[in-house]
Design a protein around this motif. Structure first.
Motif, PDB file in Angstrom:
ATOM      1  N   ASP A   9      -9.724   5.484   6.533  1.00 46.68           N
ATOM      2  CA  ASP A   9      -9.389   4.315   7.120  1.00 46.68           C
ATOM      3  C   ASP A   9      -9.342   3.265   6.221  1.00 46.68           C
ATOM      4  OD1 ASP A   9      -8.107   5.953   9.045  1.00 46.68           O
ATOM      5  OD2 ASP A   9      -9.379   4.762  10.612  1.00 46.68           O
ATOM      6  N   GLU A  10     -10.831   3.255   5.806  1.00 49.52           N
ATOM      7  CA  GLU A  10     -11.212   1.987   4.788  1.00 49.52           C
ATOM      8  C   GLU A  10     -10.566   1.933   3.410  1.00 49.52           C
ATOM      9  OE1 GLU A  10     -13.542   4.013   6.491  1.00 49.52           O
ATOM     10  OE2 GLU A  10     -13.496   2.528   8.072  1.00 49.52           O
ATOM     11  N   ASP A  11     -10.247   3.235   2.938  1.00 48.91           N
ATOM     12  CA  ASP A  11      -9.351   3.482   1.679  1.00 48.91           C
ATOM     13  C   ASP A  11      -7.933   3.258   1.962  1.00 48.91           C
ATOM     14  OD1 ASP A  11     -11.689   4.591   0.464  1.00 48.91           O
ATOM     15  OD2 ASP A  11     -11.192   6.707   1.302  1.00 48.91           O
ATOM     16  N   ARG A  12      -7.274   3.264   3.120  1.00 54.01           N
ATOM     17  CA  ARG A  12      -6.013   3.206   3.436  1.00 54.01           C
ATOM     18  C   ARG A  12      -5.442   1.941   3.605  1.00 54.01           C
ATOM     19  NH1 ARG A  12      -6.244   8.942   5.954  1.00 54.01           N
ATOM     20  NH2 ARG A  12      -5.011  10.330   4.393  1.00 54.01           N
ATOM     21  N   ILE A  13      -6.150   1.115   4.468  1.00 51.44           N
ATOM     22  CA  ILE A  13      -5.852   0.078   5.089  1.00 51.44           C
ATOM     23  C   ILE A  13      -5.422  -1.124   4.102  1.00 51.44           C
ATOM     24  CG2 ILE A  13      -6.527  -1.712   6.600  1.00 51.44           C
ATOM     25  CD1 ILE A  13      -5.959   0.624   8.297  1.00 51.44           C
ATOM     26  N   PRO A  14      -6.187  -1.235   3.033  1.00 48.89           N
ATOM     27  CA  PRO A  14      -5.803  -2.375   1.975  1.00 48.89           C
ATOM     28  C   PRO A  14      -4.387  -2.103   1.464  1.00 48.89           C
ATOM     29  CG  PRO A  14      -8.153  -1.932   1.851  1.00 48.89           C
ATOM     30  CD  PRO A  14      -7.352  -0.740   2.830  1.00 48.89           C
ATOM     31  N   TRP A  15      -4.236  -0.796   1.089  1.00 48.96           N
ATOM     32  CA  TRP A  15      -3.068  -0.176   0.404  1.00 48.96           C
ATOM     33  C   TRP A  15      -1.864  -0.182   1.396  1.00 48.96           C
ATOM     34  CZ3 TRP A  15      -0.664   4.501   1.599  1.00 48.96           C
ATOM     35  CH2 TRP A  15       0.482   4.859   0.814  1.00 48.96           C
ATOM     36  N   ALA A  36       8.262   5.355   0.715  1.00 50.17           N
ATOM     37  CA  ALA A  36       7.914   6.778   1.156  1.00 50.17           C
ATOM     38  C   ALA A  36       6.287   6.766   1.157  1.00 50.17           C
ATOM     39  CB  ALA A  36       8.447   7.765   0.003  1.00 50.17           C
ATOM     40  N   CYS A  37       5.593   7.080   2.123  1.00 50.92           N
ATOM     41  CA  CYS A  37       4.194   7.163   2.092  1.00 50.92           C
ATOM     42  C   CYS A  37       3.795   7.626   3.025  1.00 50.92           C
ATOM     43  CB  CYS A  37       3.767   5.712   1.846  1.00 50.92           C
ATOM     44  SG  CYS A  37       3.752   4.969   3.715  1.00 50.92           S
ATOM     45  N   SER A  38       2.416   8.581   3.250  1.00 51.53           N
ATOM     46  CA  SER A  38       2.170   9.166   4.165  1.00 51.53           C
ATOM     47  C   SER A  38       1.446   8.466   5.164  1.00 51.53           C
ATOM     48  CB  SER A  38       1.312  10.282   3.835  1.00 51.53           C
ATOM     49  OG  SER A  38       0.372   9.909   3.146  1.00 51.53           O
ATOM     50  N   ALA A  39       2.075   7.764   6.374  1.00 53.84           N
ATOM     51  CA  ALA A  39       1.709   6.965   7.282  1.00 53.84           C
ATOM     52  C   ALA A  39       1.127   7.841   8.474  1.00 53.84           C
ATOM     53  CB  ALA A  39       2.762   5.885   7.612  1.00 53.84           C
ATOM     54  N   LEU A  40       0.183   8.668   8.215  1.00 48.51           N
ATOM     55  CA  LEU A  40      -0.109   9.638   9.206  1.00 48.51           C
ATOM     56  C   LEU A  40      -0.643   9.394  10.865  1.00 48.51           C
ATOM     57  CD1 LEU A  40      -2.420  11.625   6.726  1.00 48.51           C
ATOM     58  CD2 LEU A  40      -0.171  12.137   7.131  1.00 48.51           C
ATOM     59  N   LYS A  41      -1.257   8.191  10.727  1.00 45.29           N
ATOM     60  CA  LYS A  41      -1.774   7.641  12.027  1.00 45.29           C
ATOM     61  C   LYS A  41      -0.768   6.580  12.499  1.00 45.29           C
ATOM     62  CE  LYS A  41      -6.597   8.313  11.386  1.00 45.29           C
ATOM     63  NZ  LYS A  41      -7.914   7.689  11.449  1.00 45.29           N
ATOM     64  N   LYS A  42      -0.788   6.500  13.956  1.00 51.67           N
ATOM     65  CA  LYS A  42      -0.104   5.365  14.593  1.00 51.67           C
ATOM     66  C   LYS A  42      -0.566   3.917  13.909  1.00 51.67           C
ATOM     67  CE  LYS A  42       1.598   3.582  18.888  1.00 51.67           C
ATOM     68  NZ  LYS A  42       1.602   3.902  20.556  1.00 51.67           N
ATOM     69  N   MET A  43      -1.919   3.910  13.749  1.00 55.38           N
ATOM     70  CA  MET A  43      -2.253   2.462  13.360  1.00 55.38           C
ATOM     71  C   MET A  43      -1.596   2.414  11.709  1.00 55.38           C
ATOM     72  SD  MET A  43      -3.959  -0.547  13.363  1.00 55.38           S
ATOM     73  CE  MET A  43      -4.866  -0.339  14.666  1.00 55.38           C
ATOM     74  N   TYR A  44      -1.823   3.122  11.186  1.00 52.59           N
ATOM     75  CA  TYR A  44      -1.092   2.972   9.659  1.00 52.59           C
ATOM     76  C   TYR A  44       0.499   2.578   9.888  1.00 52.59           C
ATOM     77  CZ  TYR A  44      -5.096   5.813   8.289  1.00 52.59           C
ATOM     78  OH  TYR A  44      -6.181   6.612   8.118  1.00 52.59           O
ATOM     79  N   ARG A  45       1.023   3.075  10.694  1.00 51.88           N
ATOM     80  CA  ARG A  45       2.665   2.743  10.927  1.00 51.88           C
ATOM     81  C   ARG A  45       2.482   1.122  11.273  1.00 51.88           C
ATOM     82  NH1 ARG A  45       2.430   8.057  12.241  1.00 51.88           N
ATOM     83  NH2 ARG A  45       2.163   7.801  14.460  1.00 51.88           N
TER      84      ARG A  45
END
Length: 144
Positions: A9-15, A36-45
């Motif tokens: 999560d720490e890697d992905r959230i800033p991006w 197009a990206c892999s928003a794998l988790k609900k939080m990412y979306r």
């Protein structure tokens, strides 16, 4: 990821926050965007739709709030063996096939009330694109 280490999560959230800012800018300019990206988790979306505020507040948006972008998420769904076969055919891609398991372990498939469609990866590429296009155009007609 290119070194075989899954992102956290720490890697992905800033991006994801940067992607939200791009989507927000394009939306403000009345531009249509396909991302197009892999928003794998609900939080990412949620971060893609609402930005950093989605991290601070795990509460759903209140009715009438317009802070979230209107996004249609296309969930590409398919058996692991089909996805693995496609990954192995990729040349020079940053995601090594060995990380596929971690992607499935992280995946939280979209569910209501998220705005999404699920498209089978067992279809041909033209069929997949057409299904997503139809959902986008149908959504635009509903918003007018």
């Amino acid at each position: 990821m290119s070194e075989g280490i899954p992102l956290n999560d720490e890697d992905r959230i800033p991006w994801l926050c940067e992607l939200h800012d791009i989507l927000r800018r394009e939306d403000s300019s009345r531009q249509d965007v396909v991302l197009a990206c892999s928003a794998l988790k609900k939080m990412y979306r949620r971060v893609l739709a609402s930005g950093a505020s989605a991290i601070e507040s795990n509460q759903p948006e209140q009715p009438g709030e317009n802070s979230a972008l209107k996004i249609l998420f296309a969930h590409l769904d398919g058996p692991r063996d089909i996805i693995a076969g496609r990954l192995e055919k990729r040349k020079g891609h940053f995601l090594p096939p060995e990380l596929l398991k971690s992607q499935f372990d992280t995946l939280e498939p979209p569910s209501a009330p998220e705005n999404f469609i699920t498209v089978s990866l067992e279809k041909s590429l033209p069929e997949i694109v057409l299904e997503i296009e139809n959902a986008i155009f149908q959504g635009e007609a509903l918003l007018d």
